[in-house]
Motif scaffolding. Structure first.
Motif, PDB file in Angstrom:
ATOM      1  N   THR A  10     -14.329 -52.871  -8.768  1.00  0.00           N
ATOM      2  CA  THR A  10     -12.887 -52.736  -8.838  1.00  0.00           C
ATOM      3  C   THR A  10     -12.474 -52.390 -10.259  1.00  0.00           C
ATOM      4  OG1 THR A  10     -10.806 -53.809  -8.161  1.00  0.00           O
ATOM      5  CG2 THR A  10     -12.402 -55.172  -9.378  1.00  0.00           C
ATOM      6  N   THR A  11     -11.174 -52.257 -10.464  1.00  0.00           N
ATOM      7  CA  THR A  11     -10.617 -52.094 -11.806  1.00  0.00           C
ATOM      8  C   THR A  11      -9.746 -53.304 -12.114  1.00  0.00           C
ATOM      9  OG1 THR A  11      -8.556 -51.004 -11.140  1.00  0.00           O
ATOM     10  CG2 THR A  11     -10.509 -49.592 -11.435  1.00  0.00           C
ATOM     11  N   ALA A  12      -9.562 -53.578 -13.393  1.00  0.00           N
ATOM     12  CA  ALA A  12      -8.722 -54.710 -13.785  1.00  0.00           C
ATOM     13  C   ALA A  12      -7.291 -54.516 -13.302  1.00  0.00           C
ATOM     14  CB  ALA A  12      -8.766 -54.884 -15.296  1.00  0.00           C
ATOM     15  N   ASN A  13      -6.774 -53.306 -13.435  1.00  0.00           N
ATOM     16  CA  ASN A  13      -5.388 -53.066 -13.047  1.00  0.00           C
ATOM     17  C   ASN A  13      -5.166 -53.286 -11.553  1.00  0.00           C
ATOM     18  OD1 ASN A  13      -4.593 -52.488 -15.644  1.00  0.00           O
ATOM     19  ND2 ASN A  13      -4.788 -50.265 -15.424  1.00  0.00           N
ATOM     20  N   TRP A  14      -6.059 -52.720 -10.728  1.00  0.00           N
ATOM     21  CA  TRP A  14      -5.880 -52.886  -9.283  1.00  0.00           C
ATOM     22  C   TRP A  14      -6.037 -54.348  -8.901  1.00  0.00           C
ATOM     23  CZ3 TRP A  14      -8.260 -55.043  -5.191  1.00  0.00           C
ATOM     24  CH2 TRP A  14      -7.708 -54.759  -3.934  1.00  0.00           C
ATOM     25  N   TRP A  15      -7.079 -54.990  -9.392  1.00  0.00           N
ATOM     26  CA  TRP A  15      -7.356 -56.374  -9.016  1.00  0.00           C
ATOM     27  C   TRP A  15      -6.183 -57.288  -9.353  1.00  0.00           C
ATOM     28  CZ3 TRP A  15     -11.186 -58.464  -6.170  1.00  0.00           C
ATOM     29  CH2 TRP A  15     -11.294 -59.860  -6.167  1.00  0.00           C
ATOM     30  N   ASN A  16      -5.717 -57.180 -10.567  1.00  0.00           N
ATOM     31  CA  ASN A  16      -4.641 -58.061 -10.991  1.00  0.00           C
ATOM     32  C   ASN A  16      -3.352 -57.794 -10.223  1.00  0.00           C
ATOM     33  OD1 ASN A  16      -6.415 -59.210 -12.797  1.00  0.00           O
ATOM     34  ND2 ASN A  16      -5.715 -57.984 -14.527  1.00  0.00           N
ATOM     35  N   ALA A  17      -3.092 -56.514  -9.923  1.00  0.00           N
ATOM     36  CA  ALA A  17      -1.871 -56.172  -9.194  1.00  0.00           C
ATOM     37  C   ALA A  17      -1.937 -56.557  -7.726  1.00  0.00           C
ATOM     38  CB  ALA A  17      -1.594 -54.671  -9.315  1.00  0.00           C
ATOM     39  N   CYS A  18      -3.101 -56.398  -7.097  1.00  0.00           N
ATOM     40  CA  CYS A  18      -3.181 -56.524  -5.639  1.00  0.00           C
ATOM     41  C   CYS A  18      -3.708 -57.867  -5.148  1.00  0.00           C
ATOM     42  CB  CYS A  18      -4.021 -55.386  -5.073  1.00  0.00           C
ATOM     43  SG  CYS A  18      -3.268 -53.756  -5.329  1.00  0.00           S
ATOM     44  N   THR A  19      -4.332 -58.652  -6.020  1.00  0.00           N
ATOM     45  CA  THR A  19      -4.754 -60.004  -5.630  1.00  0.00           C
ATOM     46  C   THR A  19      -3.910 -61.069  -6.307  1.00  0.00           C
ATOM     47  OG1 THR A  19      -6.377 -60.373  -7.409  1.00  0.00           O
ATOM     48  CG2 THR A  19      -7.136 -59.159  -5.441  1.00  0.00           C
ATOM     49  N   GLY A  20      -2.934 -60.650  -7.118  1.00  0.00           N
ATOM     50  CA  GLY A  20      -2.134 -61.619  -7.847  1.00  0.00           C
ATOM     51  C   GLY A  20      -2.929 -62.318  -8.925  1.00  0.00           C
ATOM     52  N   ARG A  21      -3.866 -61.569  -9.524  1.00  0.00           N
ATOM     53  CA  ARG A  21      -4.728 -62.106 -10.591  1.00  0.00           C
ATOM     54  C   ARG A  21      -5.609 -63.249 -10.081  1.00  0.00           C
ATOM     55  NH1 ARG A  21      -3.579 -60.250 -15.522  1.00  0.00           N
ATOM     56  NH2 ARG A  21      -4.735 -61.991 -16.439  1.00  0.00           N
ATOM     57  N   SER A  22      -6.116 -63.105  -8.866  1.00  0.00           N
ATOM     58  CA  SER A  22      -6.969 -64.151  -8.292  1.00  0.00           C
ATOM     59  C   SER A  22      -8.219 -64.361  -9.138  1.00  0.00           C
ATOM     60  CB  SER A  22      -7.378 -63.779  -6.865  1.00  0.00           C
ATOM     61  OG  SER A  22      -8.311 -64.719  -6.361  1.00  0.00           O
ATOM     62  N   ARG A  23      -8.515 -65.612  -9.412  1.00  0.00           N
ATOM     63  CA  ARG A  23      -9.715 -65.997 -10.156  1.00  0.00           C
ATOM     64  C   ARG A  23     -10.760 -66.615  -9.228  1.00  0.00           C
ATOM     65  NH1 ARG A  23      -8.168 -66.183 -15.590  1.00  0.00           N
ATOM     66  NH2 ARG A  23      -9.935 -67.527 -16.118  1.00  0.00           N
ATOM     67  N   ALA A  24     -10.539 -66.526  -7.940  1.00  0.00           N
ATOM     68  CA  ALA A  24     -11.354 -67.264  -6.975  1.00  0.00           C
ATOM     69  C   ALA A  24     -12.737 -66.687  -6.760  1.00  0.00           C
ATOM     70  CB  ALA A  24     -10.617 -67.332  -5.634  1.00  0.00           C
ATOM     71  N   PHE A  25     -12.970 -65.434  -7.169  1.00  0.00           N
ATOM     72  CA  PHE A  25     -14.231 -64.778  -6.828  1.00  0.00           C
ATOM     73  C   PHE A  25     -15.237 -64.744  -7.983  1.00  0.00           C
ATOM     74  CE2 PHE A  25     -10.990 -63.237  -3.994  1.00  0.00           C
ATOM     75  CZ  PHE A  25     -11.621 -63.206  -2.757  1.00  0.00           C
ATOM     76  N   ALA A  26     -14.772 -64.959  -9.186  1.00  0.00           N
ATOM     77  CA  ALA A  26     -15.618 -64.723 -10.353  1.00  0.00           C
ATOM     78  C   ALA A  26     -16.842 -65.636 -10.405  1.00  0.00           C
ATOM     79  CB  ALA A  26     -14.796 -64.883 -11.628  1.00  0.00           C
ATOM     80  N   ALA A  27     -16.724 -66.853  -9.908  1.00  0.00           N
ATOM     81  CA  ALA A  27     -17.834 -67.801 -10.003  1.00  0.00           C
ATOM     82  C   ALA A  27     -18.978 -67.477  -9.052  1.00  0.00           C
ATOM     83  CB  ALA A  27     -17.329 -69.220  -9.734  1.00  0.00           C
ATOM     84  N   SER A  28     -18.709 -66.683  -8.017  1.00  0.00           N
ATOM     85  CA  SER A  28     -19.738 -66.445  -7.001  1.00  0.00           C
ATOM     86  C   SER A  28     -20.014 -64.978  -6.712  1.00  0.00           C
ATOM     87  CB  SER A  28     -19.335 -67.139  -5.693  1.00  0.00           C
ATOM     88  OG  SER A  28     -18.031 -66.738  -5.290  1.00  0.00           O
ATOM     89  N   HIS A  29     -19.317 -64.063  -7.389  1.00  0.00           N
ATOM     90  CA  HIS A  29     -19.492 -62.637  -7.130  1.00  0.00           C
ATOM     91  C   HIS A  29     -19.739 -61.891  -8.432  1.00  0.00           C
ATOM     92  CE1 HIS A  29     -17.350 -64.055  -3.577  1.00  0.00           C
ATOM     93  NE2 HIS A  29     -17.730 -62.967  -2.940  1.00  0.00           N
ATOM     94  N   ALA A  30     -20.781 -61.094  -8.454  1.00  0.00           N
ATOM     95  CA  ALA A  30     -21.040 -60.236  -9.602  1.00  0.00           C
ATOM     96  C   ALA A  30     -19.985 -59.146  -9.668  1.00  0.00           C
ATOM     97  CB  ALA A  30     -22.431 -59.625  -9.497  1.00  0.00           C
ATOM     98  N   LEU A  31     -19.610 -58.769 -10.882  1.00  0.00           N
ATOM     99  CA  LEU A  31     -18.567 -57.767 -11.094  1.00  0.00           C
ATOM    100  C   LEU A  31     -19.166 -56.417 -11.453  1.00  0.00           C
ATOM    101  CD1 LEU A  31     -15.584 -56.886 -11.557  1.00  0.00           C
ATOM    102  CD2 LEU A  31     -15.864 -57.692 -13.924  1.00  0.00           C
ATOM    103  N   TRP A  32     -18.710 -55.397 -10.747  1.00  0.00           N
ATOM    104  CA  TRP A  32     -19.001 -54.000 -11.083  1.00  0.00           C
ATOM    105  C   TRP A  32     -17.646 -53.408 -11.462  1.00  0.00           C
ATOM    106  CZ3 TRP A  32     -21.131 -50.142  -6.848  1.00  0.00           C
ATOM    107  CH2 TRP A  32     -21.341 -48.881  -7.421  1.00  0.00           C
TER     108      TRP A  32
END
Length: 251
Positions: A178-200
């Motif tokens: 994903t991109t930072a802009n899309w993620w923050n805009a469309c998930t409401g800046r959700s932090r719920a996935f970072a602990a268990s999902h690798a980021l590309w």
């Protein structure tokens, strides 16, 4: 899955120092670091039907060590070149994985995940198969509805639905592209996935990925350009080749 040490912030600082970028127009292509620099990060690329028949042996000779191949989109599209691309990457000695392009307004996350796994998105612990990846970003078919008409809560639930089904069927959580802009805009800046999902993370035209999506402190893959020495989009892995293989194994 807990993240390995190679993806922590200290490694990110070293990785960024090791990389220089030369800009060609609006696209960035990675230049080799100087001899005095730390070893360069493993290069990779991601491809889809746009690249058709890819010469992965040539890509490996030009530095590729991994590849992601588009398998599916929604529950109605399969990359007609997937088998040749996916198998071709493996024959060339690349660590390779498959990715799914999400269309959250078309069907549930679980349905799209099941379709993805059936048509190339599986995983096995052979050290040569990357975990499945979810490509979730701006709506390419309706730019007025970049978040696909979903609320923040609905989008977060959709992603969890996809992730839970992938884990149920493969044993791995998907990598999230994903991109930072899309993620923050469309998930409401959700932090719920970072602990268990690798980021590309996608971030083009700069010497670093820049601001990461909410929650993540480090990236695992970085798509830094849409053209370069390798076919398709240009990527880096945040660690050594040995760590890449360990990540493929789920360690």
């Amino acid at each position: 899955m807990a993240f390995s040490a190679h993806r922590r912030a200290g490694v990110l600082a070293t990785a960024t120092a090791a990389l220089t970028l030369t800009l060609t127009g609006t696209h960035a292509t990675a230049a080799e670091p100087s001899r005095a620099a730390v070893p360069p990060l493993p290069r990779g690329h991601d491809v889809s039907s746009h690249q058709k028949r890819v010469d992965f042996a040539r890509a490996r000779a030009r530095g590729a060590r991994f590849a992601y191949v588009k398998a599916t989109e929604s529950t109605t599209y399969r990359n007609p070149y997937f088998a040749g691309q996916y198998d071709g990457a493996r024959r060339a000695g690349l660590v390779r994985g498959a990715y799914h392009f999400a269309l959250p307004n078309r069907s549930s996350g679980a349905r799209q995940a099941a379709y993805f796994v059936r048509h190339g998105g599986n995983w096995r612990a052979d050290g040569r198969t990357l975990p499945p990846a979810l490509d979730i970003e701006y709506n390419p078919y309706d730019k007025r509805h970049k978040c696909y008409g979903l609320s923040h809560r609905q989008m977060v639930r959709w992603i969890w639905s996809f992730s839970d089904e992938v884990r149920r069927e493969t044993g791995r959580r998907p990598v999230i592209y994903t991109t930072a802009n899309w993620w923050n805009a469309c998930t409401g800046r959700s932090r719920a996935f970072a602990a268990s999902h690798a980021l590309w993370v996608a971030g083009h035209g700069s010497s670093s990925p820049g601001k990461l999506p909410a929650g993540w402190r480090y990236w695992t893959f970085w798509q830094y350009g849409v053209k370069g020495r390798l076919p398709g989009d240009q990527d880096l892995f945040n660690g050594s080749v040995n760590r890449l293989r360990a990540f493929a194994l789920g360690r």
